[in-house]
Design a protein around this motif. Structure first.
Motif, PDB file in Angstrom:
ATOM      1  N   VAL A  42     -68.521 -63.718  -1.148  1.00 53.06           N
ATOM      2  CA  VAL A  42     -69.345 -62.662  -0.837  1.00 53.06           C
ATOM      3  C   VAL A  42     -70.670 -62.479  -1.588  1.00 53.06           C
ATOM      4  CG1 VAL A  42     -69.270 -60.366  -0.547  1.00 53.06           C
ATOM      5  CG2 VAL A  42     -67.568 -61.295   0.488  1.00 53.06           C
ATOM      6  N   ALA A  43     -70.396 -62.625  -3.037  1.00 56.73           N
ATOM      7  CA  ALA A  43     -71.398 -62.378  -3.887  1.00 56.73           C
ATOM      8  C   ALA A  43     -72.474 -63.670  -3.685  1.00 56.73           C
ATOM      9  CB  ALA A  43     -71.011 -62.457  -5.363  1.00 56.73           C
ATOM     10  N   LEU A  44     -72.167 -64.860  -3.437  1.00 60.99           N
ATOM     11  CA  LEU A  44     -72.968 -65.925  -2.975  1.00 60.99           C
ATOM     12  C   LEU A  44     -73.822 -65.885  -1.586  1.00 60.99           C
ATOM     13  CD1 LEU A  44     -70.816 -68.939  -4.557  1.00 60.99           C
ATOM     14  CD2 LEU A  44     -72.943 -68.026  -5.407  1.00 60.99           C
ATOM     15  N   LEU A  45     -73.163 -65.249  -0.707  1.00 56.10           N
ATOM     16  CA  LEU A  45     -73.628 -64.784   0.704  1.00 56.10           C
ATOM     17  C   LEU A  45     -74.972 -63.899   0.134  1.00 56.10           C
ATOM     18  CD1 LEU A  45     -70.598 -64.421   2.893  1.00 56.10           C
ATOM     19  CD2 LEU A  45     -72.614 -66.194   3.166  1.00 56.10           C
TER      20      LEU A  45
ATOM     21  N   GLU B 270     -75.880 -56.790   4.255  1.00 52.48           N
ATOM     22  CA  GLU B 270     -74.646 -56.154   3.720  1.00 52.48           C
ATOM     23  C   GLU B 270     -73.536 -56.113   4.888  1.00 52.48           C
ATOM     24  OE1 GLU B 270     -74.974 -52.378   1.744  1.00 52.48           O
ATOM     25  OE2 GLU B 270     -76.514 -53.206   0.540  1.00 52.48           O
ATOM     26  N   ASP B 271     -74.094 -55.867   6.065  1.00 52.30           N
ATOM     27  CA  ASP B 271     -73.083 -55.935   7.206  1.00 52.30           C
ATOM     28  C   ASP B 271     -72.478 -57.284   7.407  1.00 52.30           C
ATOM     29  OD1 ASP B 271     -73.567 -53.043   7.983  1.00 52.30           O
ATOM     30  OD2 ASP B 271     -75.096 -53.581   9.400  1.00 52.30           O
ATOM     31  N   ASP B 272     -73.287 -58.431   7.109  1.00 56.79           N
ATOM     32  CA  ASP B 272     -72.654 -59.597   7.394  1.00 56.79           C
ATOM     33  C   ASP B 272     -71.699 -59.913   6.295  1.00 56.79           C
ATOM     34  OD1 ASP B 272     -74.164 -60.063   9.775  1.00 56.79           O
ATOM     35  OD2 ASP B 272     -75.755 -61.365   8.678  1.00 56.79           O
ATOM     36  N   ALA B 273     -71.962 -59.472   5.014  1.00 57.77           N
ATOM     37  CA  ALA B 273     -71.071 -59.665   3.847  1.00 57.77           C
ATOM     38  C   ALA B 273     -69.799 -58.895   4.056  1.00 57.77           C
ATOM     39  CB  ALA B 273     -71.714 -59.451   2.759  1.00 57.77           C
ATOM     40  N   ILE B 274     -69.916 -57.714   4.659  1.00 62.04           N
ATOM     41  CA  ILE B 274     -68.631 -56.776   5.013  1.00 62.04           C
ATOM     42  C   ILE B 274     -67.801 -57.507   6.211  1.00 62.04           C
ATOM     43  CG2 ILE B 274     -67.960 -54.615   6.125  1.00 62.04           C
ATOM     44  CD1 ILE B 274     -70.255 -53.577   4.702  1.00 62.04           C
ATOM     45  N   ALA B 275     -68.490 -58.110   7.181  1.00 65.99           N
ATOM     46  CA  ALA B 275     -67.892 -58.708   8.281  1.00 65.99           C
ATOM     47  C   ALA B 275     -66.887 -60.103   7.625  1.00 65.99           C
ATOM     48  CB  ALA B 275     -68.730 -59.037   9.329  1.00 65.99           C
TER      49      ALA B 275
ATOM     50  N   LEU C 294     -59.172 -57.887   5.162  1.00 66.47           N
ATOM     51  CA  LEU C 294     -59.259 -56.417   4.621  1.00 66.47           C
ATOM     52  C   LEU C 294     -59.742 -55.499   5.799  1.00 66.47           C
ATOM     53  CD1 LEU C 294     -61.327 -57.216   1.374  1.00 66.47           C
ATOM     54  CD2 LEU C 294     -58.923 -56.663   1.452  1.00 66.47           C
ATOM     55  N   PRO C 295     -59.347 -54.407   5.744  1.00 62.46           N
ATOM     56  CA  PRO C 295     -59.941 -53.201   6.797  1.00 62.46           C
ATOM     57  C   PRO C 295     -61.303 -53.191   6.163  1.00 62.46           C
ATOM     58  CG  PRO C 295     -58.536 -52.204   5.100  1.00 62.46           C
ATOM     59  CD  PRO C 295     -58.166 -53.694   4.741  1.00 62.46           C
ATOM     60  N   ARG C 296     -61.850 -52.555   7.334  1.00 58.39           N
ATOM     61  CA  ARG C 296     -63.466 -52.251   6.830  1.00 58.39           C
ATOM     62  C   ARG C 296     -63.749 -51.569   5.685  1.00 58.39           C
ATOM     63  NH1 ARG C 296     -68.104 -53.814   9.422  1.00 58.39           N
ATOM     64  NH2 ARG C 296     -69.895 -52.366   8.802  1.00 58.39           N
ATOM     65  N   ASN C 297     -63.009 -50.367   5.457  1.00 57.20           N
ATOM     66  CA  ASN C 297     -63.292 -49.505   4.225  1.00 57.20           C
ATOM     67  C   ASN C 297     -63.302 -50.389   2.845  1.00 57.20           C
ATOM     68  OD1 ASN C 297     -60.389 -49.801   4.490  1.00 57.20           O
ATOM     69  ND2 ASN C 297     -60.272 -47.471   3.876  1.00 57.20           N
ATOM     70  N   ARG C 298     -62.060 -51.062   2.712  1.00 56.80           N
ATOM     71  CA  ARG C 298     -61.955 -52.051   1.586  1.00 56.80           C
ATOM     72  C   ARG C 298     -63.074 -53.057   1.641  1.00 56.80           C
ATOM     73  NH1 ARG C 298     -57.314 -50.380  -1.025  1.00 56.80           N
ATOM     74  NH2 ARG C 298     -55.879 -49.348  -0.052  1.00 56.80           N
ATOM     75  N   ALA C 299     -63.400 -53.733   2.749  1.00 55.08           N
ATOM     76  CA  ALA C 299     -64.364 -54.692   2.597  1.00 55.08           C
ATOM     77  C   ALA C 299     -65.728 -54.143   2.328  1.00 55.08           C
ATOM     78  CB  ALA C 299     -64.595 -55.409   4.281  1.00 55.08           C
ATOM     79  N   ALA C 300     -65.975 -53.021   2.678  1.00 54.13           N
ATOM     80  CA  ALA C 300     -67.125 -52.323   2.281  1.00 54.13           C
ATOM     81  C   ALA C 300     -67.292 -51.887   0.883  1.00 54.13           C
ATOM     82  CB  ALA C 300     -67.396 -51.027   2.905  1.00 54.13           C
ATOM     83  N   LYS C 301     -66.217 -51.752   0.047  1.00 52.11           N
ATOM     84  CA  LYS C 301     -65.881 -51.514  -1.194  1.00 52.11           C
ATOM     85  C   LYS C 301     -66.215 -52.764  -2.077  1.00 52.11           C
ATOM     86  CE  LYS C 301     -65.082 -47.760  -3.007  1.00 52.11           C
ATOM     87  NZ  LYS C 301     -65.558 -46.835  -3.611  1.00 52.11           N
ATOM     88  N   VAL C 302     -65.607 -54.065  -1.489  1.00 55.02           N
ATOM     89  CA  VAL C 302     -66.202 -55.054  -2.184  1.00 55.02           C
ATOM     90  C   VAL C 302     -67.833 -55.205  -2.137  1.00 55.02           C
ATOM     91  CG1 VAL C 302     -66.104 -57.776  -1.635  1.00 55.02           C
ATOM     92  CG2 VAL C 302     -63.982 -56.267  -1.258  1.00 55.02           C
ATOM     93  N   VAL C 303     -68.347 -55.106  -1.154  1.00 55.82           N
ATOM     94  CA  VAL C 303     -69.851 -55.259  -1.020  1.00 55.82           C
ATOM     95  C   VAL C 303     -70.768 -54.205  -1.885  1.00 55.82           C
ATOM     96  CG1 VAL C 303     -72.039 -55.370   0.721  1.00 55.82           C
ATOM     97  CG2 VAL C 303     -69.740 -56.429   1.059  1.00 55.82           C
ATOM     98  N   GLN C 304     -70.108 -52.991  -1.719  1.00 52.04           N
ATOM     99  CA  GLN C 304     -70.669 -51.893  -2.891  1.00 52.04           C
ATOM    100  C   GLN C 304     -70.537 -52.344  -4.067  1.00 52.04           C
ATOM    101  OE1 GLN C 304     -68.339 -48.308  -3.236  1.00 52.04           O
ATOM    102  NE2 GLN C 304     -69.857 -47.319  -4.303  1.00 52.04           N
ATOM    103  N   PHE C 305     -69.526 -53.107  -4.826  1.00 49.40           N
ATOM    104  CA  PHE C 305     -69.501 -53.474  -6.036  1.00 49.40           C
ATOM    105  C   PHE C 305     -70.496 -54.533  -6.236  1.00 49.40           C
ATOM    106  CE2 PHE C 305     -67.365 -56.213  -9.331  1.00 49.40           C
ATOM    107  CZ  PHE C 305     -67.267 -55.153 -10.395  1.00 49.40           C
ATOM    108  N   GLN C 306     -70.463 -55.532  -5.333  1.00 50.48           N
ATOM    109  CA  GLN C 306     -71.452 -56.584  -5.839  1.00 50.48           C
ATOM    110  C   GLN C 306     -72.885 -56.504  -5.405  1.00 50.48           C
ATOM    111  OE1 GLN C 306     -69.431 -60.443  -4.614  1.00 50.48           O
ATOM    112  NE2 GLN C 306     -67.622 -59.169  -4.498  1.00 50.48           N
TER     113      GLN C 306
ATOM    114  N   PRO D 280     -76.410 -52.578  -8.953  1.00 55.64           N
ATOM    115  CA  PRO D 280     -77.316 -53.198 -10.081  1.00 55.64           C
ATOM    116  C   PRO D 280     -76.586 -53.828 -11.296  1.00 55.64           C
ATOM    117  CG  PRO D 280     -78.339 -51.448  -9.404  1.00 55.64           C
ATOM    118  CD  PRO D 280     -76.966 -51.418  -8.810  1.00 55.64           C
ATOM    119  N   THR D 281     -75.591 -52.833 -11.925  1.00 55.79           N
ATOM    120  CA  THR D 281     -74.738 -53.259 -13.129  1.00 55.79           C
ATOM    121  C   THR D 281     -73.686 -54.501 -12.937  1.00 55.79           C
ATOM    122  OG1 THR D 281     -75.124 -51.308 -13.929  1.00 55.79           O
ATOM    123  CG2 THR D 281     -73.398 -52.420 -14.948  1.00 55.79           C
ATOM    124  N   TRP D 282     -73.238 -54.373 -11.559  1.00 60.97           N
ATOM    125  CA  TRP D 282     -71.946 -55.319 -11.421  1.00 60.97           C
ATOM    126  C   TRP D 282     -72.430 -56.426 -10.365  1.00 60.97           C
ATOM    127  CZ3 TRP D 282     -68.881 -53.846 -15.073  1.00 60.97           C
ATOM    128  CH2 TRP D 282     -68.993 -52.458 -15.166  1.00 60.97           C
TER     129      TRP D 282
END
Length: 391
Positions: free
Chosen positions: A309-312, A320-325, A333-345, A348-350
Motif C-alpha cells: 500500500v505504501a508503494l502504491l 487513497e480510494d484505490d489504496a483502501i480498495a 480487511l473491512p473498509r474501516n480498518r483498510a482506511a486506517k491503514v491508509v490514514q497511517f501511511q 506526514p510523520t508516518w
C-alpha cells in the motif's frame, strides 16, 4: 558531536509534529531550542551535512561505534530536512536513507497463497474476506473490559521479562485509552524509567492481537528497551545520544522490530493459548485454535499488504480510494480498518514508517533466531540494521 545531534533532532521536531518520539536529555538544550526562532529547513540541511562531515573526519571525543551509530541517525535526519526544503526525494530512496533498508513489493501470488492457507484454517463457507472479517470482529474486546485485560497481560509479561532479562528498579507504566489517532498503540517514554502507553479505541481492539500489542509497547518491547538503555547507556556510560528517540532514523527500525518480536521471545510456544488463558476469565472471547492456525499467513498479509500500500501511494501515485480498495482485497480487511491503514501511511510523520515493522521484524527475528541472549542485546546495545544483517 552529541549536543549538535540533539539540537538537530529537536529543531527538526519543531517542523514535524511527532518526529521527536521521546526526549529526556539535558533540559537546557531543549529549552534553548524551544526559545529559538522558527527553524529554517535550509539551515538545518546544512547543519546535518556539516555534522556528517565532522563525524566522518573524526571530530569529537567519540569511539568508532558511537560515531557510526550517530552518523546513521543523522543520515536519516538529513532526509527529513531536505524534504522540508521542498526537495523531491524518491520514496524508496527516502526509506533507505532514513531506515537503512530498501523497500520491496510482495507479489500478489504470495498473497494469494496466504489467502489459501487462511481459507483452509477458517471454518464455514462463503467468500474468504467476509468469513475472516466476521471471525476477527467476533474477537473484539468490550471497551469496558479493556483496562482489566491490559493489566492482566502486562503483569504476566512484566514478570516473564524480569525473569529473562531483568528490569531496572523503579520502572513504571501508566496505561490509558485514547481515540482519533492513526496508530493502534503508542509508547510515550517520559524518562526516569516511566512510560505512558496508550491504546487507540477508534476501532474495536481484538483479543487475538491484544497480547502482541501489550508486549510490543510494554514488556519486553518499547518500555523495556527504553528503561534498559536509560540505565545502561545513559546513566552508566553517559551516552546522551540515547536520550532522544527520533522518527525517520534506523533507531526506529530496530525498536519496532524487537517490539514486534517480543511476544514470541517471552512466550516461545502456545502464544495464543497463553494469552487466551488470561482473557477468558474476564469474559473475553478468544478463539486461540483458529488464531494460531492463521497466524503465519496473517502476519504475511499484515506486513506485506501494508508495504505494498505504501508503494502504491508514494511510488505509483495511486489514489487513497484505490489504496483502501487494495488493502480491503489483499489484506482481507473491512473498509474501516483498510482506511486506517491508509490514514497511517499518508500521515506526514508516518508515511515511510511501515517498513520499520516489515524489515525490522525480519532483521530482528533472523538475528535473535530463538536465542534470548541475542534479544537482550537488542534491548541493551545501540545497534544499526547493518549490525544485524552482518551477524
Amino acid at each position: 558531536m552529541v549536543e549538535r545531534y540533539l539540537e538537530l533532532g529537536l529543531r527538526l521536531g519543531r517542523l514535524l509534529d511527532g518526529l521527536v518520539d521521546a526526549y529526556y536529555g539535558p533540559a537546557a538544550i531543549k529549552q534553548r531550542v524551544d526559545n529559538e526562532p522558527a527553524p529554517d529547513p535550509a539551515r538545518l540541511t546544512v547543519d546535518a551535512r556539516r555534522l556528517l562531515a565532522d563525524l566522518d573526519a573524526g571530530e569529537g571525543d567519540l569511539d568508532a561505534h558511537r560515531r557510526r551509530w550517530i552518523r546513521g541517525q543523522v543520515r536519516g535526519l538529513l532526509v527529513t530536512a531536505r524534504r522540508f526544503t521542498g526537495e523531491s526525494i524518491g520514496f524508496e530512496d527516502e526509506v533507505e536513507e532514513c531506515y537503512g533498508v530498501r523497500p520491496t513489493r510482495v507479489p500478489d501470488d504470495e498473497l494469494e497463497a496466504a489467502h489459501r492457507r487462511i481459507d483452509a484454517a477458517l471454518p464455514g463457507s462463503g467468500p474468504l474476506g467476509e468469513r475472516l472479517v466476521a471471525w476477527r470482529e467476533a474477537q473484539a474486546v468490550p471497551v469496558d473490559r479493556l483496562r482489566d485485560a491490559i493489566a492482566s497481560l502486562a503483569d504476566d509479561f512484566r514478570e516473564r521479562t524480569r525473569r529473562l532479562f531483568g528490569l531496572p528498579d523503579g520502572e513504571h507504566i501508566d496505561f490509558d485509552l485514547v481515540q482519533n489517532e492513526p496508530w493502534s498503540g503508542f509508547n510515550y517514554y517520559l524518562g526516569d524509567l516511566h512510560s505512558r502507553v496508550v491504546i487507540n479505541t477508534d476501532l474495536p481492539v481484538l483479543s487475538t492481537s491484544l497480547g502482541h500489542l501489550v508486549a510490543h509497547e510494554a514488556y519486553p518491547g518499547h518500555h523495556t528497551e527504553h528503561t534498559r538503555k536509560e540505565v545502561g547507556l545513559v546513566r552508566r556510560r553517559g551516552h546522551d545520544e540515547e536520550t532522544i528517540f527520533l522518527v525517520g532514523t534506523p533507531q526506529c527500525l530496530l525498536a519496532e522490530g524487537l517490539a514486534d518480536l517480543g511476544l514470541e521471545v517471552i512466550v516461545p510456544s502456545r502464544q495464543h493459548e497463553t494469552v487466551a488463558e488470561y482473557l477468558r476469565p474476564l469474559g473475553i472471547r478468544y478463539d486461540a485454535e483458529i488464531a494460531a492456525a492463521v497466524a503465519e499467513a496473517g502476519e504475511l498479509l499484515g506486513n506485506a499488504v501494508r508495504g505494498n500500500v505504501a508503494l502504491l501511494l508514494h511510488v505509483d501515485g495511486a489514489s487513497e480510494d484505490d489504496a483502501i480498495a487494495y488493502a480491503e482485497r489483499w489484506g482481507l480487511l473491512p473498509r474501516n480498518r483498510a482506511a486506517k491503514v491508509v490514514q497511517f501511511q499518508t500521515d506526514p510523520t508516518w508515511r515511510a514508517y511501515i517498513f520499520c515493522y516489515i524489515d525490522g521484524l525480519r532483521l530482528c527475528r533472523r538475528f535473535v533466531d530463538g536465542d534470548p541472549a541475542r534479544f537482550e542485546r537488542l534491548i541493551t546495545e545501540a545497534l544499526l540494521p547493518d549490525d544485524l544483517a552482518a551477524a
